[in-house]
Design an enzyme around this catalytic site. Structure first.
Site, short mmCIF file in Angstrom:
data_model
loop_
_atom_site.label_atom_id
_atom_site.label_comp_id
_atom_site.label_asym_id
_atom_site.label_seq_id
_atom_site.Cartn_x
_atom_site.Cartn_y
_atom_site.Cartn_z
N SER A 84 -9.45 -0.55 7.62
CA SER A 84 -8.96 -0.37 6.25
C SER A 84 -8.24 -1.57 5.65
CB SER A 84 -8.04 0.85 6.18
OG SER A 84 -8.80 2.02 6.18
N SER A 95 -9.48 1.84 3.32
CA SER A 95 -8.65 2.62 2.43
C SER A 95 -7.65 1.79 1.62
CB SER A 95 -7.86 3.67 3.24
OG SER A 95 -6.99 3.01 4.15
N LYS A 117 0.86 -1.18 0.00
CA LYS A 117 0.00 0.00 0.00
C LYS A 117 0.90 1.23 0.00
CE LYS A 117 -3.78 1.99 2.83
NZ LYS A 117 -4.57 1.79 4.07
#
Lengths: 499, 508, 105
Positions: free
Chosen positions: B180, B156, B81
């Protein structure tokens, strides 16, 4: 812009000052507060930085254990209560010299609280209550470019160096100090002086004020005599010499008195001290009150010193300056006043070391406060900066005591030492400064003086004994000071005064 | 070994690489090819450096050829990420304010994965600064759910979920502040685990909410998650909140769990998370799949009971005070002085104006909203009522967990109240968006571990099942999740992901 | 402590003030939008006030820890060219910023 000022003595006829100090001390740790970057002073800009102290995204702080111990030791030396639970807090504000957009500090859970420091001034003791001692990090340094004075106002742009950002900074905050009256400026100075001595004794900081290791924010307020309230205070920021601490209080008292006399109100604001004029000026208070939005730093865990840790640190505290002074005064047989002279001259350590090297306390004191103080003063340097060690001073005193040199020769020997010619004995040898004994050369000089000054000799013979001084002087002149005056006098008397 | 390398589990890739049946270059190229072919549609990655990935893969293959001792993950590709700081590799946290920034250091977990010999395929898209549940708040692009490209991949960590579900990475690292990792895993049919707070280093994760952020694995199977978790976990002296105790044995727990024996395991079903009287906002299909999963656990010997955790009702408000407060401070460093964007520095403006313009242009609306909200909640006069109160509510939530652990070994719930929603349908309604985190927030606030494991489909879209355990008992999450996964796969005849019906990834 | 009203209202002016505190040069349209949205969010989050938290200590870590410290050992810093590489503007080995108004530090 010049302020109206009231004469200092007149201020005290109408107003009572209250002072308070917040003193920041950069600790002398090897690494920064929250990262491993070096703290060495004077490095090239931005060469002592890393992701943590630059506030790079993702970086995290880790507490320097030595900085925590130093803070606790300062607290202990100031008689503080050491918290069993203490936290860091974020002080949020925007300024280019704080790389994270907040300063990691302490807020409502400081490491040390409720201490005191007794300050002696002219035989009186003033107790300064310490509100708190906490640990935080220093900021980077802004360099203002393009203005005529290098100051922020009028500058075209600024340049930031983060070498200093993150150096451990201890803040020592006093409670308001009332009751000092006319002595308020001196009490402020004496407090910082004594605090500095303590920090030096603890070895937690080099406390080099010219490098900004120690900076004080000095609060001053005036209240009409008899008033129950303390009046509005101003905060003079970053005062970085002992003399300036005193002068800033003195100036603010005189300025504020004029403001109050005119029926106006003192504005609560930060002010800046100007060394050149000895005055303060308004720090342009921001139009809005700053809201720092303190909250506990979630990237750090609490510091919870247990009894064992605290007691270990307490047991390892060195002798503190006040106790040391009392002990030395006793050992040296000095009066309070004599001791105060030594302390005020900044010569305590030098005198003490000279005594430790074998000199008598009286000799050590005489040398440092006399001849050496004069030399330092003439060269415009501190005593500690003279190129002579306490050991050399002790040796010099020893040569005088043994009669090897007289005072005048000793001063010549000191010239040699300061000129880097070696230790006193070596200088005496190389410069040929040893006192003449009862030698043939001296006998010849004495007899030559009598022959060369028959009138004076006759006066002495006829009973005007005080005239002998002129003959002594003549002998000293021919021997270029190497004779011992007492010996010369005795020899002259043997020849001229029937006894 | 699956014929299609990009549908394989990481564990299988690891086995094949170690056996010499597969080279790292082969598998890396397979993923790069698929990224080239489909990421234009999916939008999982913000940055892919094919050349660098192939170089790393070649280095691993060369080392293996020389007979060097390599770890089990050596040569396995992975994705990070974009919140994870990577030395020399662009890192933006999904924000324009960091566009073009190449960090001078590696996050601890990135360094550990590098040292383990994994091959970085690229950096995945995310909601800006991890603020969001749909990845629509990315400043760069929309990421699409491989199950239905009109729908969100969760957030997210939506780039990571889309990459792994879409066959663009065998596994990926996500971060979880309020859900997330778990919520995007749930809505894309993946396994996602949020470790115990403090058990994976946060050093080098661009902070959103420091007291909540944790990184963890997003994978196709429970075993993969355990393997990836083991590779990144463990004490880090650079993170003061890192726990200095041994990581529980995770992969072994997953393997044992997959044997399907849960006899004696006490399972608590949280009433406040979709139970009786608390079904508002939960889709019936989600509740039905969750109920079936619970029945499966019971069938494997678990004792199931209802547990009430009343303070969980306050998790959402507490979270939406704590996270924005900490974020408002964490994001203050983006001031245009040392790195990243600077706007309006034309000589006419002073520093304050340039800072404000930089932040105005560099941050998206959700980030600005949360900064303003957090600034408000920390202001003097409001601190006690908002941030202070929320931190205390957090203690109440922790107490509910603690008393539950007296009666049960794990707590279970849906991971998210709904399946993936349509792109754009919630962007103008922050409150509706925030509701997606309803079930994941309690574990975040208490810092306890929680895993999301697929439990079937509703309306053709994946549903996630959440298993929460006491702090440091992450192994329980893996054990129970593996049991459920094995039982479901056996009943279904294949893994859930293998049933994904898309043009690019037809069921095998 | 000033208690916010149960319906936590945020006026446009308050949002403007908060934006300034946060160094966000928000536009008028944003002010309008945020004021409305934040009012709704505040309504929702104000529910924390309902909790009875007398004698409840705040939580910060799942596993309570204290005294995490490192030894005072200096380690190498980053090379300066690396430090300044990401700077939007640099001059004389320092980070360059526009003129600073406000208080002298």
């Amino acid at each position: 812009m010049s302020d109206t000022l009231v004469d200092f003595d007149e201020v005290l006829t109408r107003y009572e000052p209250v002072i308070g100090l917040e003193t920041h001390v950069e600790l002398g740790t090897a690494s920064k507060m929250f990262c491993g970057c070096s703290t060495t002073f004077g490095a090239e800009p931005n060469t002592q930085t890393c992701p943590v102290c630059l506030g790079l995204p993702g970086s995290l702080p880790v507490v320097n254990a030595e900085a925590i111990e130093s803070t606790i030791r300062i607290g202990l030396a100031l008689g503080c209560r050491i918290a069993s639970w203490s936290r860091f807090a974020r002080k949020n504000y925007f300024y280019p010299d704080i790389p994270k957009g907040f300063q990691t500090s302490q807020y409502d859970e400081p490491l040390c609280t409720a201490g005191h420091l007794d300050v002696e001034l002219d035989g009186e003791t003033y107790r300064v209550e310490i509100e708190r001692v906490h640990i935080e990090e220093d900021t980077g340094k802004n360099l203002h470019v393009g203005g005529s004075t290098g100051r922020i106002h009028g500058a075209d742009h600024s340049l930031v160096d983060y070498n200093r950002a993150g150096i451990p900074l201890v803040e020592i905050v006093t409670r308001p100090i009332p009751g000092a009256g006319a002595k308020a400026p001196e009490v402020a100075r004496a407090y910082v002086t004594e605090l500095r001595e303590i920090l030096l004794a603890l070895g937690v900081s080099e406390v080099r004020m010219e490098q900004g290791n120690l900076r004080s924010d000095v609060n001053t307020s005036l209240a009409p005599i008899g008033s129950l309230d303390w009046g509005t205070r101003t905060e003079t920021k970053n005062v970085n010499s002992l003399r300036s601490v005193e002068r800033s209080v003195r100036f603010e008292m005189r300025r504020q008195a004029a403001v109050l006399d005119a029926g106006e109100r003192v504005v609560q604001e930060t002010r800046h001290f100007h060394e050149d004029t000895g005055s303060t000026s308004s720090g342009r208070s921001k139009e809005e009150a700053t809201d720092y939005r303190y909250f506990p730093e979630p990237d750090l865990v609490p510091i919870a010193p247990d009894e064992e840790w605290i007691e270990k640190l307490r047991a390892a505290l060195p002798e503190l300056p006040a106790a040391r002074r009392a002990r030395l005064r006793e050992e040296w047989g000095l009066s309070d006043t004599e001791m105060a002279w030594i302390v005020n001259a900044g010569a305590l350590g030098l005198v003490s070391d000279t005594v430790a090297a074998g000199a008598t306390p009286a000799d050590a004191r005489k040398w440092w406060l006399g001849e050496l103080a004069r030399r330092a003063n003439d060269s415009g340097v501190e005593l500690t900066e003279l190129a002579v060690t306490p050991e050399q001073v002790a040796e010099l005193a020893g040569l005088v005591a043994a009669g090897t040199v007289n005072d005048q020769l000793a001063r010549q020997a000191l010239d040699g030492v300061l000129a880097g010619e070696g230790d006193p004995a070596a200088v005496v040898e190389s410069r040929g400064l040893a006192v003449m004994g009862d030698s043939d050369e001296l006998v010849a000089a004495v007899e030559a003086a009598i022959e060369g000054n028959p009138d004076v000799a006759e006066k002495v013979r006829s009973g005007k004994v005080q005239a002998i001084g002129a003959l002594v002087g003549a002998v000293m002149k021919t021997t270029r000071g190497k004779a011992d005056a007492a010996t010369v006098k005795r020899m002259l008397e043997e020849r001229l005064v029937s006894g | 070994m699956s014929a299609d390398l990009t549908a394989s589990t990481a564990a299988d890739l690891s086995t094949a690489l170690q056996a010499g049946d597969l080279s790292s270059v082969e598998v890396t190229r397979a993923y790069l090819d698929r990224i080239a072919a489909t990421d234009g549609t999916i939008g999982a990655y913000l940055h892919v450096d094919a050349e660098a990935a192939l170089q790393s893969a070649e280095a691993v293959d060369a080392a293996r050829a020389k007979g060097e001792e390599l770890g089990p993950l050596a040569g396995v590709p992975m994705a990070l990420k974009d919140v994870v700081v990577t030395e020399g590799v662009p890192t933006t946290s999904g924000s324009k304010i960091l566009e073009g920034w190449r960090p001078p250091y590696d996050a601890t977990l990135a360094a550990r994965l590098k040292a383990a010999g994994t091959v970085l395929l690229g950096k995945t898209n995310m909601d800006e600064f991890a603020m969001g549940s749909s990845t629509e708040n990315s400043a760069y692009k929309v990421t699409r759910n491989p199950w239905d490209t009109d729908r969100i991949p969760g957030g997210s960590s939506g780039g990571s979920s889309a990459a792994v579900a879409g066959g663009l990475a065998p596994w990926a690292i996500g971060t979880d502040t309020g859900g997330s990792i778990r919520q995007p895993a749930a809505v894309t049919g993946l396994v996602g685990h949020k470790p115990t707070y403090g058990s994976v280093s946060r050093y080098g994760l661009i902070a959103f909410s420091s007291s909540l952020d944790q990184a963890g694995p997003m994978t196709r199977t429970v075993l993969d998650a355990a393997l990836l978790h083991e590779a990144i976990a463990g004490h880090d002296p650079l993170d003061s909140t890192s726990i200095d105790s041994p990581v529980p044995v995770l992969a072994e727990s997953a393997r044992r769990g997959a044997e399907g024996d849960l006899a004696g395991l006490r399972v608590g079903v949280v009433t406040e998370l979709g139970g009786d009287g608390h079904t508002d906002g939960y889709e019936p299909g989600v509740l039905a799949r969750v109920a079936e999963a619970i029945a499966l656990l019971e069938g494997m010997g678990a004792e199931v009971r209802q547990i009430s955790c009343p303070a969980f009702d306050l998790a959402l408000p507490a979270y939406y005070l704590i996270a924005p407060s900490e974020a408002s401070s964490n994001l203050a460093r983006f001031d245009g002085v040392r790195y990243g964007l600077r706007a309006g520095d034309d000589g006419s403006r002073d520093l304050d104006e340039v800072m404000a313009l930089t932040r105005e242009q560099g941050f998206g609306p959700e980030v600005k909203r949360r900064i303003i909200l957090g600034t408000y909640a920390l202001s003097s006069g409001y601190y006690d009522a908002y941030y202070g109160q929320a931190q205390k509510v957090r203690t109440l939530i922790t107490r509910d967990f603690t008393s539950a652990w007296d009666d049960v070994d794990v707590l279970v719930s849906p991971t998210s109240p709904t399946v993936a929603w349509s792109i754009g349908s919630r962007v103008d309604d922050p409150i509706a968006m925030y509701a997606a985190d309803l079930c994941t927030l309690p574990a975040s606030l208490a810092g306890v571990p929680a895993i999301s494991v697929p439990c079937g489909l509703s309306e053709g879209l994946p549903v996630g099942f959440q298993i929460m355990a006491p702090a440091l008992a992450d192994d329980r999450c893996y054990r129970v999740a593996a049991a459920l996964e094995a039982a479901q796969d056996a009943a279904r005849g294949h893994a859930l992901l293998a049933g994904m019906a898309t043009k690019e990834n037809a069921p095998s | 402590m000033s208690t916010p009203s149960p319906k936590g209202r945020l006026t446009r002016d308050e949002v403007a003030h908060l934006a300034h505190l946060s160094r966000l040069a928000v536009s008028d349209e944003e002010l309008e939008l945020f004021a409305g949205q934040l009012a709704a969010v505040l309504d929702a989050v104000a529910q924390v006030g309902k909790a009875d938290v007398a004698d409840v200590a705040p939580t910060t870590h799942a596993v309570p820890m204290t005294n995490v410290m490192r030894p005072d050992v200096a380690r190498p810093s980053l090379p300066r060219d690396v430090v300044l590489a990401g700077a939007p503007a640099a001059e004389d080995d320092r980070f360059r910023v526009p003129r600073i108004l406000g208080e002298e530090a």
